[in-house]
Every structure is written in structure tokens, then in C-alpha cells.
Enzyme design. Structure first.
Site: not given
Ligand code: NAD
Ligand code: 6OD
Length: 472
Positions: A141, A240, A274, A453
Site C-alpha cells: 500500500n 504492524e 493502514c 517501531e
Molecule cells: P498481506 O499480509 O497480504 O501481505 C504482506 C506481505 O506478506 C506481502 O509481501 C506478501 O507476499 C507476504 N506474505 C503473505 N503471506 C505470507 C506468508 N504466509 N509468509 C510470509 N510472507 C507472506 O498484506 P497486504 O495485502 O500486502 O497489505 C494490506 C494489509 O496490510 C492490510 O491489512 C493493512 O492494514 C496492513 N497494513 C498494516 C500497516 C500497519 O502499520 N499496521 C501498514 C500497512 C499495511
Molecule cells: O507514518 C509512518 O511512518 C507509517 N509507518 C505509516 C504507515 C502507514 C500505513 O499504511
């Protein structure tokens, strides 16, 4: 970049075009990357701190020198509007190297002069040592921002890394590898393996016994799988994860500011942040005015080609993700929602017809038990509900398994502090959203993450503390 026998297409979310093909790293490629990281570790960890800091600043300079390339990569792979990439994703990506390079130079460690039981003097002090080889698994994202957010502190602390970008957005990390090499960072310190998650590169990397810790951003369910992989060998994780972030608007709030900011929180990056807000609780006396403001803000968004500077809303990441989000759009109506605006696929230029375009959408009228109010959708949408009392809204805001962030809107300072203490989240914004000094803690409560972090908090994962006790 490690190469594999298989290739996968990189598809434009804007028009479905195949932008290119990417090598999917094999298990052997992952093994080679981890070995390269292990081999490079002692020299990188032993480098004088000033030299490491200089190199990391050179990386930040290198990113900014190639900002046009990074913006083009993010626009192509992710579909984010160029203006957003230029304002947020890329500069923050560069800042992640500067901030952590400067930080490690300025963090003291503790020391205590003590007296041993026999009365003789002694001293205890702590050393910070790198954790080792870190696996960095990233989502799609905000590709550059979220990758550098982990690579910056990892390298600053003297670790080496193997990065697994999302299969949806391979290019920014490949470009980062170029910038890192050009900055003079030794080979093997930063390694990239491209590929998928389960049954592919991500799984092989996180299971690899040569990895000393896994830092991951992505879905909570993926976090569970990675945690199980990291359990073998008792490797630490920093996570995260997902969220279902509430905003709470009291009647005394600056309503115009709340609408302008929460429209960003709901729709920016097509709702794929996120920290985004998918449920908004508004005190009843201002509910109708707030909903009308959000409707106007959603309808004013300019949808179009992501490289057009006027564009405010690009496509979702993929047709697959759009199907998921449209499933929630249908579910909202089935659950009895009132559709305030949006709800479907917008009309776009014929050349973009195969893109993952979607309308920004607002609903009202759903019970808190609806999936729309409980599950992360990760699209440009929000549900707005009225509330009558502070205690009531705190209970409703906290009633999900997630706890990433909340945004509270009020002019009453005492209430703002009470609310910040009451919401079960890692980050609480008052009269703001997505505003954080990179030196402060970032992370989620409950199922939104493990660990914090940001600033010195990053050092807890990216370094080990060694207690040294000297009899004097
Ligand atoms: P995802 O969990 O589908 O994938 C993230 C990464 O993990 C990708 O590189 C994927 O290839 C890898 N992956 C998937 N399955 C795996 C496994 N079994 N073992 C190892 N690696 C694996 O997430 P996404 O769809 O790429 O991103 C969207 C999600 O990320 C949303 O849920 C969003 O809330 C979350 N997100 C959270 C934060 C935060 O800071 N809390 C920030 C950004 C995104
Ligand atoms: O502000 C940041 O540093 C941070 N980690 C943002 C994350 C956004 C998630 O989509």
C-alpha cells in the site's frame, strides 16, 4: 536481486496492462540472499558508526535525487496518485534513512556504578549490538515508505537485511537496491527477493533458520502465519498489522476541519492506508451536518489517471482487491445500510476500463455488529454512525479485535485527554490524523501488531542489549 526460474507479471492497476515480468525467487535464491546477508554482517556491524551514518544519508540523498523514478514506479505498480507519492511516500522514504542514521548516534546506553557484596566497586553498563540478519516482509500500500521504515533502522543498528516486497509492487524496492548500491553500501548488506507469500518467497524467507528476526507489515492473518514460522528457533517478530480504525467527532469540534481531515483519512490512497478511518462516530446534534460535509468531500474527489497532478483518487491495487471491496459494498446494502454516496464503479476513460477503479463510498444506518463496522475493508469507504454519550462511544470504538489508531475531534481539552486514555489503540490523534514525528512510537494494540517501531523504540527490535558487569 536474486533470480528464479519462474516469472510473474507486474500488472498496472490503472488499466490492467502487463508492465513487465518479475523473477520469482526460488528457495535456493532465498538461501543465497540470507547467506549473503550473513556474510556481510560482521563488516557492516563493525563499521565505525560515523561511516554507517554517512552512507545512510547518502541513500536518503540518492532517493531524493531519483524522486521522479520512484514516483513513476509507485504510480505504475500501486496506482497511487503521483501527487501523493511525491508528497508522502517518497520523501518519507528518504527521511526514514536520515532519521534513524541520526538517532543511533544520539541514543545513550545506561551505566551504573555499584558496590559488590564484598564491598569492592563494580560497574554495570549496556552495549547495543545488532540483532543479525533481519527479514523484512512488506505490503503493497505504501511500498517505499513502509520498506524504508524498517530497512532504515535495521541498517542504522548494524544489521543486514533480506527484503521481500509485495508481489503487487516490486519496482520501488528494486530501485532502492540500485540507490543503496550507488551510495556505496557494501554488497550483501541489503538483499531483495521478489515473489509471493505462502508457498513462495515470503514463506521460505520467514522460515529460514539463518534469519534472526522478522519484521512484517501486512494483514493480521499473515502475521499469524509468520509468527508460527518464526517460532521455530524462537526468532523475535515485530508486526504492524490490520486495523478498523475509529474516528469520534464531538459536537464541539471544528466540523469543517474534521470533515476535511477525515475525508483524507477515509479516501486517501484509495482507502489503502493502514491508519485509514473506516468507521466514524458523530455526536447526534452534528450528525447530519457532518454526513453532508463528507458526502460533498467524497463527491469532489477527482478520479483519474494517477500520473495526472490533478488526480485525487487512483484505482485500488488490483481487480482481485476491488472484487473484495465490492463484496463489502454489496454486503452493506444487504445489511440494510443507507447509501450516502458511491457504491459502485465510476465511469472512466475507455483506455482505463480494465483498471481497478472504484467509487468513494459512504454509508449510514448499520448496526455496529455489521461486518462493515468490524472487518477491515481497505477501500475508499466509511460508515458514519451517531452517538449520544462519551462512555457509550468509547465502548463502541473499542469493540473490535483491532487497536491500531483512533482520531478524536473535540475542543474540550480535558475530554481529549480522557478519550486518549480510554481508546485501546497504539496511536491516538486529537483533531488530526496521520501526523507523527518519526521519532515517536508507532504500532498497534490488540490484533493490530506486536511491538512498537519509531525513534528509539525501533532499537528494541533492531538491536540486542548486552549487560556488561565489571569488577573494578
Ligand atoms: P498481506 O499480509 O497480504 O501481505 C504482506 C506481505 O506478506 C506481502 O509481501 C506478501 O507476499 C507476504 N506474505 C503473505 N503471506 C505470507 C506468508 N504466509 N509468509 C510470509 N510472507 C507472506 O498484506 P497486504 O495485502 O500486502 O497489505 C494490506 C494489509 O496490510 C492490510 O491489512 C493493512 O492494514 C496492513 N497494513 C498494516 C500497516 C500497519 O502499520 N499496521 C501498514 C500497512 C499495511
Ligand atoms: O507514518 C509512518 O511512518 C507509517 N509507518 C505509516 C504507515 C502507514 C500505513 O499504511
Amino acid at each position: 536481486m536474486a533470480g528464479g526460474a519462474r516469472r510473474f507479471p507486474n500488472i498496472s492497476p490503472q488499466d490492467g496492462r502487463v508492465l513487465g515480468h518479475v523473477h520469482e525467487a526460488t528457495r535456493e535464491d532465498v538461501d543465497a540472499a540470507v547467506r549473503a546477508a550473513r556474510h556481510a554482517l560482521p563488516a557492516w556491524a563493525a563499521l565505525p558508526q560515523d561511516e554507517r551514518v554517512r552512507l545512510l544519508h547518502a541513500v536518503a540523498d540518492g532517493i531524493m535525487a531519483r524522486i521522479d523514478d520512484f514516483v513513476a514506479a509507485e504510480v505504475a505498480d500501486n496506482g497511487m496518485p503521483a501527487a501523493f507519492a511525491r508528497r508522502v511516500d517518497v520523501p518519507r522514504g528518504a527521511a526514514n534513512f536520515r532519521i534513524f542514521a541520526d538517532l543511533v548516534r544520539n541514543v545513550p546506553t545506561e551505566s551504573f556504578a555499584m558496590t559488590a557484596p564484598d564491598g569492592s566497586p563494580a560497574m554495570n553498563y549496556t552495549l547495543r549490538t545488532p540483532r543479525g540478519v533481519i527479514a523484512v516482509v512488506c505490503p503493497w500500500n505504501l511500498p517505499l515508505l513502509l520498506t524504508t521504515w524498517k530497512v532504515g533502522p535495521a541498517l542504522a543498528c548494524g544489521n543486514t537485511v533480506v527484503v521481500k516486497p509485495s508481489e503487487e509492487t516490486p519496482t520501488a524496492t528494486a530501485l532502492l537496491a540500485d540507490v543503496i548500491a550507488a551510495a556505496g553500501i557494501p554488497a550483501g548488506v541489503f538483499n531483495v527477493v521478489q515473489g509471493f507469500g505462502a508457498g513462495s518467497t515470503g514463506e521460505w524467507l520467514t522460515q529460514h533458520p539463518g534469519v534472526d528476526g522478522v519484521t512484517f507489515t501486512g494483514e493480521t492473518a499473515t502475521g499469524e502465519a509468520i509468527m508460527a514460522a518464526a517460532a521455530k528457533g524462537v526468532r523475535p517478530v515485530s508486526f504492524e498489522l490490520g486495523g478498523k480504525n475509529p474516528a469520534i467527532v464531538f459536537a464541539d469540534a471544528d466540523l469543517d476541519r474534521a470533515v476535511a481531515t477525515l475525508a483524507r483519512a477515509a479516501f486517501e490512497n484509495c482507502g489503502q492506508v493502514c491508519l485509514g478511518t473506516e468507521r466514524i462516530y458523530v455526536e447526534r446534534p452534528v450528525f447530519d451536518r457532518f454526513v453532508a460535509g463528507m458526502k460533498a468531500a467524497a463527491e469532489a474527489l477527482v478520479i483519474g489517471r494517477s500520473d495526472d497532478p490533478a488526480t485525487m483518487l487512483g484505482p485500488l491495487i488490483s481487480i482481485g482487491h476491488r472484487d473484495k471491496v465490492l463484496g463489502y459494498y454489496a454486503r452493506a446494502l444487504a445489511d440494510g445500510a443507507t447509501l450516502v454516496t458511491g457504491g459502485g464503479i465510476p465511469e472512466v476513460d475507455a483506455a482505463l476500463a480494465k483498471g481497478a477503479w472504484i467509487e468513494p463510498t459512504i454509508w449510514t444506518g448499520l448496526p455496529d455488529t455489521s461486518a462493515i463496522c468490524r472487518e477491515e475493508i481497505f477501500g475508499p469507504c466509511c460508515h458514519i454512525a451517531p452517538f449520544d454519550a462519551e462512555d457509550e462511544v468509547v465502548g463502541r470504538a473499542n469493540d473490535t479485535p483491532y487497536g491500531l489508531c483512533a482520531s478524536i475531534w473535540t475542543r474540550d481539552l480535558a475530554r481529549a485527554h480522557r478519550m486518549a486514555a480510554a481508546v485501546e489503540v497504539g496511536i491516538c490523534w486529537i483533531n488530526s490524523w496521520f501526523l507523527r514525528d518519526l521519532r515517536t512510537a508507532f504500532g498497534g494494540a490488540k490484533q493490530s501488531g506486536i511491538g512498537r517501531e519509531g525513534g528509539v523504540h525501533s532499537l528494541e527490535f533492531y538491536s540486542e542489549l548486552r549487560n556488561v558487569c565489571i569488577a573494578l
